[in-house]
Design a protein around this motif. Structure first.
Motif, PDB file in Angstrom:
ATOM      1  N   UNK A 122       0.867  -0.985   0.166  1.00 32.77           N
ATOM      2  CA  UNK A 122      -0.064  -0.212   0.124  1.00 32.77           C
ATOM      3  C   UNK A 122       0.899   1.321  -0.064  1.00 32.77           C
ATOM      4  N   UNK A 123       2.099   1.196  -0.159  1.00 36.74           N
ATOM      5  CA  UNK A 123       3.119   2.320  -0.306  1.00 36.74           C
ATOM      6  C   UNK A 123       2.791   3.247  -1.394  1.00 36.74           C
ATOM      7  N   UNK A 124       1.929   3.007  -2.387  1.00 39.94           N
ATOM      8  CA  UNK A 124       2.081   4.001  -3.292  1.00 39.94           C
ATOM      9  C   UNK A 124       0.695   4.675  -2.951  1.00 39.94           C
ATOM     10  N   UNK A 125      -0.215   4.324  -2.333  1.00 42.74           N
ATOM     11  CA  UNK A 125      -1.601   4.792  -1.558  1.00 42.74           C
ATOM     12  C   UNK A 125      -0.920   5.742  -0.587  1.00 42.74           C
ATOM     13  N   UNK A 126      -0.162   5.209   0.075  1.00 43.50           N
ATOM     14  CA  UNK A 126       0.252   6.058   1.540  1.00 43.50           C
ATOM     15  C   UNK A 126       0.963   7.278   0.611  1.00 43.50           C
ATOM     16  N   UNK A 127       1.729   7.346  -0.208  1.00 46.55           N
ATOM     17  CA  UNK A 127       2.554   8.316  -0.864  1.00 46.55           C
ATOM     18  C   UNK A 127       1.493   9.472  -1.354  1.00 46.55           C
ATOM     19  N   UNK A 128       0.216   8.636  -1.956  1.00 39.10           N
ATOM     20  CA  UNK A 128      -0.364   9.649  -2.724  1.00 39.10           C
ATOM     21  C   UNK A 128      -0.954  10.386  -1.544  1.00 39.10           C
ATOM     22  N   UNK A 129      -1.334   9.711  -0.523  1.00 41.66           N
ATOM     23  CA  UNK A 129      -1.970  10.524   0.721  1.00 41.66           C
ATOM     24  C   UNK A 129      -1.214  11.394   1.330  1.00 41.66           C
ATOM     25  N   UNK A 130       0.137  11.138   1.450  1.00 44.68           N
ATOM     26  CA  UNK A 130       1.139  12.087   2.096  1.00 44.68           C
ATOM     27  C   UNK A 130       1.284  13.551   1.178  1.00 44.68           C
ATOM     28  N   UNK A 131       1.206  13.282  -0.216  1.00 43.29           N
ATOM     29  CA  UNK A 131       1.212  14.403  -0.984  1.00 43.29           C
ATOM     30  C   UNK A 131       0.028  15.532  -0.506  1.00 43.29           C
ATOM     31  N   UNK A 132      -0.900  15.034  -0.022  1.00 43.29           N
ATOM     32  CA  UNK A 132      -2.177  15.855   0.364  1.00 43.29           C
ATOM     33  C   UNK A 132      -2.026  16.187   1.872  1.00 43.29           C
ATOM     34  N   UNK A 133      -1.219  15.923   2.650  1.00 39.84           N
ATOM     35  CA  UNK A 133      -1.211  16.173   4.028  1.00 39.84           C
ATOM     36  C   UNK A 133      -0.608  17.365   4.432  1.00 39.84           C
ATOM     37  N   UNK A 134      -0.973  18.053   5.551  1.00 42.87           N
ATOM     38  CA  UNK A 134       0.018  18.987   6.253  1.00 42.87           C
ATOM     39  C   UNK A 134       1.081  18.123   6.948  1.00 42.87           C
ATOM     40  N   UNK A 135       0.637  17.410   7.824  1.00 39.63           N
ATOM     41  CA  UNK A 135       1.713  16.571   8.436  1.00 39.63           C
ATOM     42  C   UNK A 135       2.709  15.802   7.622  1.00 39.63           C
ATOM     43  N   UNK A 136       3.782  15.726   8.263  1.00 38.76           N
ATOM     44  CA  UNK A 136       5.020  14.830   7.371  1.00 38.76           C
ATOM     45  C   UNK A 136       5.213  13.930   8.363  1.00 38.76           C
ATOM     46  N   UNK A 137       4.503  12.845   8.606  1.00 36.70           N
ATOM     47  CA  UNK A 137       5.249  11.927   9.570  1.00 36.70           C
ATOM     48  C   UNK A 137       6.382  10.938   8.956  1.00 36.70           C
ATOM     49  N   UNK A 138       7.172  10.480   9.764  1.00 37.76           N
ATOM     50  CA  UNK A 138       8.135   9.574   9.423  1.00 37.76           C
ATOM     51  C   UNK A 138       7.528   8.183   8.855  1.00 37.76           C
ATOM     52  N   UNK A 139       7.880   7.913   7.517  1.00 37.72           N
ATOM     53  CA  UNK A 139       7.341   6.879   7.172  1.00 37.72           C
ATOM     54  C   UNK A 139       8.451   5.669   7.187  1.00 37.72           C
ATOM     55  N   UNK A 140       7.659   4.386   7.546  1.00 37.22           N
ATOM     56  CA  UNK A 140       8.151   3.220   8.015  1.00 37.22           C
ATOM     57  C   UNK A 140       7.632   2.321   7.052  1.00 37.22           C
TER      58      UNK A 140
END
Length: 207
Positions: free
Chosen positions: A126-144
């Motif tokens: 689900x990494x591609x989905x997570x990356x797409x979501x992170x492009x829309x967020x204000x937060x920038x969480x550490x990705x593991x």
């Protein structure tokens, strides 16, 4: 008139312990350490191993500054790392936010922002989905990134984020995990589906 049965009987360590499901794993690892706790494909993990890996995760998270009131989000299917997160995250005092893998990127992004996610653990499928979501967020969480050994690696993007097993290796399997200060402390936050608007956060406590 004061109730004599309540005089000088405030809760203290000698007469009160907050209720929490974290003690379930602690007891299981103590009473039946060699019993199989997790079956995932060909993998078998005992309660001792499950407990130690959960404590490693808690320790590694604490080393990253995670603690009471912080949110760890996970985008994982039913894999061992999901079980480890359910114990390891609250063991360092943090709050677990488990994300439905069927959601779209926009909904996931809203949840990450609303929950204030500081870390996001995601299965590489689900990494591609997570990356797409992170492009829309204000937060920038550490990705593991968790790579499920039971799944084929072909065509899966594993180039982003911190490897889950490498992250765990930074933790202490004998970490002295944290009991909640109060059994009403938050242990997790879940979200409604958001069919009539933005998803609504629902907080669960240790009790």
């Amino acid at each position: 008139m004061a109730n004599p049965f309540n005089t000088d009987l405030a809760p203290n360590p000698a007469n009160f312990q907050p209720l929490t499901p974290l003690t379930f794993l602690d007891r299981a690892a103590s009473v039946m350490p060699e019993q199989v706790a997790i079956i995932h494909g060909a993998r078998r993990s005992t309660y001792r191993e499950f407990y130690r890996r959960s404590r490693r995760l808690a320790s590694a998270l604490a080393n990253r500054g995670m603690g009471r009131g912080d949110t760890v989000s996970v985008l994982l299917p039913n894999v061992p790392s999901m079980l480890e997160a359910h114990y390891g995250v609250p063991m360092c005092g943090a709050v677990l936010h488990a994300i439905n893998t069927r959601l779209d990127a926009k909904t996931i992004a809203f949840q990450l922002d609303h929950a204030g996610a500081r870390i996001l653990i995601v299965d590489s499928e689900w990494l591609s989905l997570a990356s797409e979501a992170l492009d829309l967020t204000e937060v920038a969480p550490l990705l593991i990134v968790y790579n499920d050994p039971e799944q084929p690696d072909g065509g899966r993007d594993t180039s982003s984020g911190v490897d889950y097993e490498s992250f765990l290796a930074q933790g202490n399997p004998d970490y002295a995990w944290l009991m909640p200060e109060d059994e009403w402390d938050a242990i997790s936050i879940s979200y409604t589906s958001g069919t009539t608007g933005n998803p609504k956060g629902v907080v669960s406590h240790h009790r």
